[in-house]
Design an enzyme around this catalytic site. Sequence first.
Site, mmCIF file in Angstrom:
data_model
loop_
_atom_site.group_PDB
_atom_site.id
_atom_site.type_symbol
_atom_site.label_atom_id
_atom_site.label_comp_id
_atom_site.label_asym_id
_atom_site.label_seq_id
_atom_site.Cartn_x
_atom_site.Cartn_y
_atom_site.Cartn_z
ATOM 1 C CB CYS A 29 -0.901 -0.066 1.240
ATOM 2 S SG CYS A 29 -1.631 1.490 1.738
ATOM 3 C CB CYS A 32 0.534 1.620 4.098
ATOM 4 S SG CYS A 32 -1.211 1.179 4.044
#
Length: 105
Positions: A29, A32
């Site tokens: 991600c 992230c």
Amino acid sequence: MSATALTNQTFNDQIQSGITLVDFWAPWCGPCRIQLPIIHQLADELKGKATIATINVDEQTELATRFGIRSIPALLLFQDGKLMDTMIGVNQKDVLEAKILKLMN
């Protein structure tokens, strides 16, 4: 020092007392990867005052399901076992810090 990685086995014990910020994330991600250094910096700065933790949603699918995590990064803020706040997407350090400090007072 960095954030504490939580698992299904350690999660409940960790959030039971005090303030815990949990970052639900995954290695693939992009947002992230932006959030994670902020989380680790907070963990260092708030050591002894609040617990900053991470949960890899790929490895801990039960916890992700339990909290209905559909978008990551997702940050959940707990106080004494109770969910106090949920934030989706990248959050800046000062925003997270202010939310944690507000619970401390």
